[in-house]
Design an enzyme around this catalytic site. Structure first.
Site, PDB file in Angstrom:
ATOM      1  N   ASN A 149      26.288  14.835   8.568  1.00  0.00           N
ATOM      2  CA  ASN A 149      25.470  13.240   7.893  1.00  0.00           C
ATOM      3  C   ASN A 149      26.280  11.774   7.198  1.00  0.00           C
ATOM      4  OD1 ASN A 149      25.661  14.830   5.426  1.00  0.00           O
ATOM      5  ND2 ASN A 149      23.891  13.659   5.346  1.00  0.00           N
ATOM      6  N   GLU A 249      26.920  20.985  -3.543  1.00  0.00           N
ATOM      7  CA  GLU A 249      25.618  20.092  -3.013  1.00  0.00           C
ATOM      8  C   GLU A 249      24.904  20.450  -1.204  1.00  0.00           C
ATOM      9  OE1 GLU A 249      24.221  18.536  -5.203  1.00  0.00           O
ATOM     10  OE2 GLU A 249      26.150  18.281  -6.569  1.00  0.00           O
ATOM     11  N   CYS A 283      20.064  14.156   2.839  1.00  0.00           N
ATOM     12  CA  CYS A 283      20.048  14.988   1.656  1.00  0.00           C
ATOM     13  C   CYS A 283      19.094  14.718   1.102  1.00  0.00           C
ATOM     14  CB  CYS A 283      20.807  15.714   1.291  1.00  0.00           C
ATOM     15  SG  CYS A 283      22.126  14.795   0.294  1.00  0.00           S
ATOM     16  N   GLU A 461      29.702  15.616  -8.421  1.00  0.00           N
ATOM     17  CA  GLU A 461      30.282  14.972  -8.068  1.00  0.00           C
ATOM     18  C   GLU A 461      30.539  13.604  -8.081  1.00  0.00           C
ATOM     19  OE1 GLU A 461      31.433  16.665  -3.742  1.00  0.00           O
ATOM     20  OE2 GLU A 461      28.946  16.099  -3.641  1.00  0.00           O
TER      21      GLU A 461
END
Length: 480
Positions: A149, A249, A283, A461
């Site tokens: 994505n 993630e 997400c 991150e």
């Protein structure tokens, strides 16, 4: 058609197997042919990274700074070209594609600076005549598995800190969208980094994924993808003979709370952007709309009106608001959830139709469900498409409870003009990132990204917090 090859040990390796990269806006358009690595090639990439690590881990930080700045500069200089590539292979609008490429360039520029900012600490020992130094060192070979994505931004925000702190990289991008990762690898290959420091292995996870997860010479794994795969990654990392650092993630089901006192225009725009833009394939998408009863009907009316203005069409076509779904499998999943929502008794307030356009592609009208309850599948499960559910609640306290009633905890948002409620929500939302009067899906590159519960595991991150994953701490004692 030229086959785009894998990069292993500084060399482009002739492909034994390849697959086409298909444009979801026009399935007759082949973006390119991209190699699929074998298990042997994945092993060779890890061996190349291991061989390069001793020298690179002790390299001059200014050399790493210059290499990352070269990468950043070229990405930004080519942002329109690369943005068009991204829009063709993933289906984001051209504007979103250029924006994502720009973000990737900014990430490399940021971590170029971080390369020369790695600090240590000196402590006074509790023992007389002894000095204590605390330093950070790179962890080693880092395997990266990235999703479809965000085909250039997510690889960038994993690769850049790894290199900045002196690690060596083996990355496997999503098999569905290899084009942007290959273009990024091509840029990195000309940045001046030593051979073997960066390696690209494109291909199926079923073929090479377990090599990256289980190889003894991989010190750390950074993964972004589904919850099911993330759990397998975590298990492999912990059960390995030499346990690996792991960073996961794994998605979300983000709530956007809309209170009676919200600015209606702000709330509608935050909801439409967060839930439907980039085809809901984020997400952080705010697909659970938790709305208090005093504003509920006006909010739904306003959101439906806004949805009717959204233009679903070819990602490269001027005026397109939302491009296609990424592929047939994702489209089938979205349509299946729309059918489930109707079967569960939710009201399909608008949208949800498969669309036909000038060219054959995976086009879907955004869907809005109302009269939803918290036990419905469309409320609880991540759909990863432009499908949003409205849950009517009595007041702020109920809204907060519903917002937190999820196994995910990546992002959340609230629309309100009340400082009291905004402050309380920021403190009490069970999410790693909280937005006030904003869509749930916006993030900056210089601050930490990550969530709680089933959304994330391991160090954050992005930003300076990335140092926690990509380095390890050493404490040294010296007799003065």
């Amino acid at each position: 058609m030229t086959v785009h090859q894998n990069l292993i040990g500084g060399d482009w390796i002739p492909a034994g197997n390849a697959a086409p990269d298909i444009n979801p806006s026009d399935v007759s358009d082949v973006v390119g042919e991209y190699a699929r690595a074998s298990r042997a090639e994945a092993n060779a990439a890890i061996a190349a990274a291991k061989a390069a690590f001793p020298a690179f881990s002790r390299s001059n930080p200014h050399d790493r700074y210059e290499a990352l700045m070269r990468i950043s500069t070229e990405i930004l200089a080519r942002k329109e070209e690369l943005g068009r590539l991204l829009a063709r292979e993933e289906g984001k609008t051209l504007g979103d594609g250029i924006g994502e490429v720009t973000r990737a360039g900014q990430v490399f520029g940021y971590f170029a600076g971080e390369a020369v900012r790695v600090a240590g600490e000196k402590f006074a020992s509790t023992r007389t005549g002894i000095e204590v130094d605390v330093t950070r060192e790179p962890v080693g070979v880092v395997a990266m598995i990235t999703p479809w994505n965000f085909p250039i931004a997510i690889p960038a925000w994993k690769i850049a800190p790894a290199l900045a702190y002196g690690n060596c990289v083996v990355i496997k991008p999503a098999d569905l969208v290899p084009g942007c990762a290959w273009a990024l690898a091509d840029i990195i290959s000309r940045s001046g980094l030593p051979k073997g420091v960066f390696n690209l292995v494109m291909g199926r996870g079923s073929e090479i994924g377990d090599v990256l997860l289980n190889h003894d010479d991989v010190a750390a794994i950074s993964f972004t993808g589904s919850v099911a795969t993330g759990r397998k990654v975590a298990q492999a990392a912990v059960m390995a003979p030499v346990m690996k650092k792991v960073q996961l993630e794994m998605g979300g089901k983000s709530p956007l709370v809309v209170l009676d006192d919200a600015d209606l225009a702000v709330a509608v725009e935050a909801a439409s952007n967060g839930a439907f833009y980039q085809t809901g394939q984020r997400c952080t998408a705010g697909t659970r709309l938790v709305v208090t009863q005093g504003i509920h009907d006006r909010f739904v009316e306003g959101l439906v009106a806004r949805m009717k203005q959204l233009v679903v069409d070819d990602a490269l076509k001027p005026g397109t608001s939302i491009g296609p779904v990424v592929d047939q499998n994702q489209l089938d999943q979205d349509l299946r959830y729309i059918a489930i929502g109707q079967k569960e008794g939710a009201k399909l307030a608008w949208g949800g139709e498969r669309l036909n356009r000038d060219k054959q592609g995976f086009y879907l009208q955004p869907a809005l469900f109302t009269e939803c309850s918290t036990d419905m599948q469309i409320v609880r499960e991540e759909i990863f498409g432009p499908v949003a559910a409205v849950i009517r609640v009595k007041d702020y306290d109920e809204a907060l409870g519903v917002a937190n009633d999820t196994t995910f905890g990546l992002s959340s948002g609230i629309c309100t003009t009340s400082l009291k409620h905004a402050t309380h929500f920021k403190r009490n939302s069970d999410a790693g990132m909280v937005n006030v009067n904003l869509p749930t899906a916006g993030v900056d590159y210089h601050v930490p990204f990550g969530g709680r519960k089933g959304s994330s595991y391991g160090p954050r991150e992005q930003g300076h917090y990335a140092i926690e994953f990509y380095t390890t701490v050493k404490t040294s004692y010296t007799q003065a």
